[in-house]
Design an enzyme around this catalytic site. Structure first.
Site, PDB file in Angstrom:
ATOM      1  N   LEU A   1      -2.783 -11.607  -6.609  1.00 15.08           N
ATOM      2  CA  LEU A   1      -1.544 -11.682  -7.424  1.00 15.08           C
ATOM      3  C   LEU A   1      -0.786 -10.586  -7.327  1.00 15.08           C
ATOM      4  O   LEU A   1       0.548 -10.746  -7.381  1.00 15.08           O
ATOM      5  CB  LEU A   1      -2.219 -12.074  -8.990  1.00 15.08           C
ATOM      6  CG  LEU A   1      -2.481 -13.414  -9.353  1.00 15.08           C
ATOM      7  CD1 LEU A   1      -2.828 -13.163 -10.869  1.00 15.08           C
ATOM      8  CD2 LEU A   1      -1.315 -14.463  -9.331  1.00 15.08           C
TER       9      LEU A   1
ATOM     10  N   ASP B   1       1.116  -1.125  -0.084  1.00 12.30           N
ATOM     11  CA  ASP B   1       0.060   0.140   0.058  1.00 12.30           C
ATOM     12  C   ASP B   1       0.811   1.305  -0.082  1.00 12.30           C
ATOM     13  O   ASP B   1       0.300   2.372  -0.462  1.00 12.30           O
ATOM     14  CB  ASP B   1      -0.815   0.058   1.176  1.00 12.30           C
ATOM     15  CG  ASP B   1      -2.068  -0.979   1.072  1.00 12.30           C
ATOM     16  OD1 ASP B   1      -2.511  -1.426   0.130  1.00 12.30           O
ATOM     17  OD2 ASP B   1      -2.462  -1.335   2.338  1.00 12.30           O
TER      18      ASP B   1
ATOM     19  N   MET C   1      -5.695  -2.751  -5.542  1.00 17.91           N
ATOM     20  CA  MET C   1      -5.779  -2.814  -4.150  1.00 17.91           C
ATOM     21  C   MET C   1      -5.449  -1.661  -3.611  1.00 17.91           C
ATOM     22  O   MET C   1      -4.582  -0.873  -4.335  1.00 17.91           O
ATOM     23  CB  MET C   1      -4.760  -4.074  -3.475  1.00 17.91           C
ATOM     24  CG  MET C   1      -5.590  -5.337  -3.642  1.00 17.91           C
ATOM     25  SD  MET C   1      -4.367  -6.608  -2.797  1.00 17.91           S
ATOM     26  CE  MET C   1      -5.230  -8.101  -2.561  1.00 17.91           C
ATOM     27  N   GLY C   2      -5.858  -1.499  -2.365  1.00 20.87           N
ATOM     28  CA  GLY C   2      -5.458   0.032  -1.884  1.00 20.87           C
ATOM     29  C   GLY C   2      -6.637   0.478  -1.276  1.00 20.87           C
ATOM     30  O   GLY C   2      -7.405   1.330  -2.086  1.00 20.87           O
ATOM     31  N   ARG C   3      -7.330   0.391  -0.058  1.00 21.22           N
ATOM     32  CA  ARG C   3      -8.400   0.569   0.507  1.00 21.22           C
ATOM     33  C   ARG C   3      -8.475   2.129   0.853  1.00 21.22           C
ATOM     34  O   ARG C   3      -9.411   2.860   0.441  1.00 21.22           O
ATOM     35  CB  ARG C   3      -8.610  -0.054   1.870  1.00 21.22           C
ATOM     36  CG  ARG C   3     -10.126  -0.247   2.207  1.00 21.22           C
ATOM     37  CD  ARG C   3     -10.842  -1.628   1.752  1.00 21.22           C
ATOM     38  NE  ARG C   3     -12.268  -1.453   2.022  1.00 21.22           N
ATOM     39  CZ  ARG C   3     -12.977  -1.590   1.157  1.00 21.22           C
ATOM     40  NH1 ARG C   3     -12.953  -1.962   0.006  1.00 21.22           N
ATOM     41  NH2 ARG C   3     -14.276  -1.770   1.578  1.00 21.22           N
TER      42      ARG C   3
ATOM     43  N   GLU D   1      -9.722  -0.051  -5.280  1.00 23.55           N
ATOM     44  CA  GLU D   1     -10.846  -0.707  -4.466  1.00 23.55           C
ATOM     45  C   GLU D   1     -11.490   0.354  -3.567  1.00 23.55           C
ATOM     46  O   GLU D   1     -12.670   0.049  -3.162  1.00 23.55           O
ATOM     47  CB  GLU D   1     -10.322  -2.097  -4.108  1.00 23.55           C
ATOM     48  CG  GLU D   1      -9.363  -1.773  -3.039  1.00 23.55           C
ATOM     49  CD  GLU D   1      -8.845  -2.861  -2.321  1.00 23.55           C
ATOM     50  OE1 GLU D   1      -9.717  -3.911  -2.119  1.00 23.55           O
ATOM     51  OE2 GLU D   1      -7.813  -2.977  -1.406  1.00 23.55           O
TER      52      GLU D   1
END
Lengths: 400, 400
Positions: free
Chosen positions: A293, A137, A181-183, A238
């Site tokens: 992945l 992240d 990814m990476g909230r 995301e």
């Protein structure tokens, strides 16, 4: 003295390279006797699930450096405030004659390091408590970047480049929504921009959690690019949110707007955005979720990242031996070109529980793109190919 | 004379390596003057969308060899029976003084080659019509295997291996449903088994279209493995069918069995199987669709595949020059260890419109696994790392 090392949080392609660095640092020092590993992070310490990992050959360390995921296993445990837990942990430290504890992880893990360090200070413990950064992240403060980010970014960039070529083969226009990814921080999504080159504009719509997702403006830009036949890849974090502050992945208004597409609710934000585009613009759209992945693809790891992850582990041992405690080794950038870094210890209390967002100068004015400042910052981190050891066509790994 | 080359069907990681082989073969021969490319396959021929590609430097050919997707663009056009279309195509051949036409593609493309060849024979045309095999599906008959398969299989195998490590880090058991391409033949799904090694059993449930998908037996095997804590990756072909002969991805009975999960209908077969597992067994399950990445991930291409794809193109030119027409170069395996192949031309009429399924000896008796016969067959095809040229951390490509 002996040392103990644990790994925590989501795996990365290079978290084991940091472990290799700690082990190598431990083996090299004549002050260190045995090296122990906690199986399953701090939860493993509490369960006394400790193994000895002193005897690593040079060959096995090389395999460990290229093995993705957490060799020692992981956990998502956050420490509370009850004294008992801390007493138990320091009891385990005493049992194994631990002089320094190394915890490789991200934000939550640095919270653990901080709390253990505070408890140690309070009780006058001599055990040095050391955090070793890792997270795809890239959201830890103080440090220029975190090990794990470079390799994940390189995977994202190469996927964008290759998918852009793949999408361009038919004369009919179509787009790919790439869910990344990476909230809470958009660093990894921003890395999609590294997949562009002088020849091909793979993506120029990149939506980060740092900006409100405006469906109307978004569709306008998608339509414009589709008309021009450029940039078929749309990179979506995301964690993008609407004006109401809610995740688009959970946004009721958008779901309702997609009449008859209630399924989108469970398909993640990518599918919601896919339906938006195909419903409103009638453009053929496909969603690709890079899923886990992107954090475990060591086959595409960057040499810079592998070496820096190793150095973070190795230097931590050096810092601990020189008396440092309650610290995390941070990367301090000396220059972009040539790329130069130094590693310095920094108090973990100023790092734990803070989050570093992508700064304004790296996001375009329309809030849906990435500036050259980001490219300049991130490009060195994805550079270089480590030597890789294969067996039967697949990357060779080592496990417990 | 001049030659013309086109590409058709879905892209692969090495279809451009075959194109490089044709170009190199053309450049080397003093019988060949100009090399032309049809933009967008046979549809491009019909539109007279022809470009000259004679002047490729050695450096650019090296880049072309590692560029995924179709350099010349692609189409999905199937030729009908109207004379007019064929007249038009052979008219274009005449216009550009074409002595040989090379069509790089899979099953549908070989149908085109066959039809053009028949028309040429009928009309006494001297243009040699040559098919060059490519498909990640590996479903062409006569040839031992097809270029494109090895690299896709290598990507699948490495994903399985890396995801298996990633899944194993937490003490809680969970599984990944890996949805893999191949509508009618299970070759690429079978390649998941190549991701196992002596250390880690990544997967041993592999469901191919060649066997009826029996939900009950499937769940039994999933539960058994989960109890033992082994093989977290479940490889599912997109083309698996139920006893009624219908694709599971479209199966109403299974969808209805998943009350309240009507969304699965549109999420592909992976999500349906995911819901089956989580509903019936209560095991944490995540679906990963490898999607188009599995066909365009040249960053992980196998050296064997890249070189063989090149050889298929190069040898086709040689065969055409020696007078062959209506053929496809086929791989004939001479030995497994050491791996040895020869390339021989074979009449395309015996190849077009046939499909090669995974044979019985490569599928386990329970219909949900892969035998050593497959491993022996497929392992050489994923072997070796080509030299790769990177720029700024991403693989360097060349485009039109």
């Amino acid at each position: 003295m002996n040392i103990l090392v644990g790994q925590s949080g989501g795996p990365t392609a290079v978290i084991n390279s940091s472990l290799a660095g700690v082990i190598a640092g431990g083996i090299e020092s004549d002050k260190i006797n045995k090296i122990y590993g906690a199986v399953g992070g701090i939860a493993g310490v509490l369960e006394d699930d400790i193994i000895e990992i002193t005897d690593f050959s040079v060959e096995r360390l090389a395999l460990l450096k290229q093995t993705p995921s957490s060799f020692l296993g992981s956990c998502r445990k956050k420490l509370g405030s009850d004294e008992e837990t801390y007493e138990k942990i320091f009891g385990i430290f005493e049992k194994y004659d631990i002089g320094a504890f190394f915890y490789i992880g991200g934000n939550d893990s640095m919270d653990t390091v901080d709390k253990l360090s505070r408890y140690g200070n309070k009780t006058g413990s001599a055990v040095r408590i050391c955090g070793v950064p890792k997270t795809i992240d890239n959201d830890l403060v103080i440090t220029d970047h975190t090990p794990g980010f470079g390799s994940a970014a390189k995977f994202v960039a190469n996927c964008v480049r290759q998918l852009a070529l793949d999408t361009a083969v038919y004369k009919m226009k179509s787009v790919i929504v790439l869910e990344i990814m990476g909230r809470n921080a958009g660093w990894l999504t921003a890395a999609a921009a590294l997949g562009n080159d002088a020849d091909v504009l793979g993506t120029d719509i990149i939506c980060l959690p740092e900006r409100v997702f405006d469906a109307e403006k978004f569709l306008e830009k998608v339509a414009k690019n589709a008309d021009k036949g450029v940039a078929p890849i749309i990179a979506i974090s995301e964690g993008i949110k609407g004006a109401d502050g809610k995740y688009i992945g959970e946004s009721l208004s958008l779901k309702q707007a997609n009449d008859g597409f209630a399924h989108a609710a469970l398909g993640g934000v990518g599918r919601i955005v896919e339906n938006l585009i195909s419903d409103k613009l009638g453009i053929k759209t496909r969603t690709i979720e890079l899923s886990t992945l992107q954090r475990c693809f060591s086959q595409g790891a960057s040499k810079c990242d592998v070496e820096e992850a190793y150095a973070a582990g190795y230097e931590s041992v050096r810092f601990a031996l020189s008396g440092e405690t309650g610290f995390m080794p941070c990367f301090k950038r000396l220059s972009d070109a040539p790329y130069k870094m130094e590693i310095v210890p920094h108090p973990v209390c100023e790092i734990a529980n803070y989050e570093k967002a992508v700064p304004d100068n790296m996001i375009t004015a329309d809030g849906m793109g990435i500036t050259k400042d980001f490219i300049k910052y991130a490009r060195p981190l994805i550079d270089g190919e480590p030597e890789r050891i294969y067996e039967n066509g697949i990357l060779k790994f080592t496990t417990r």
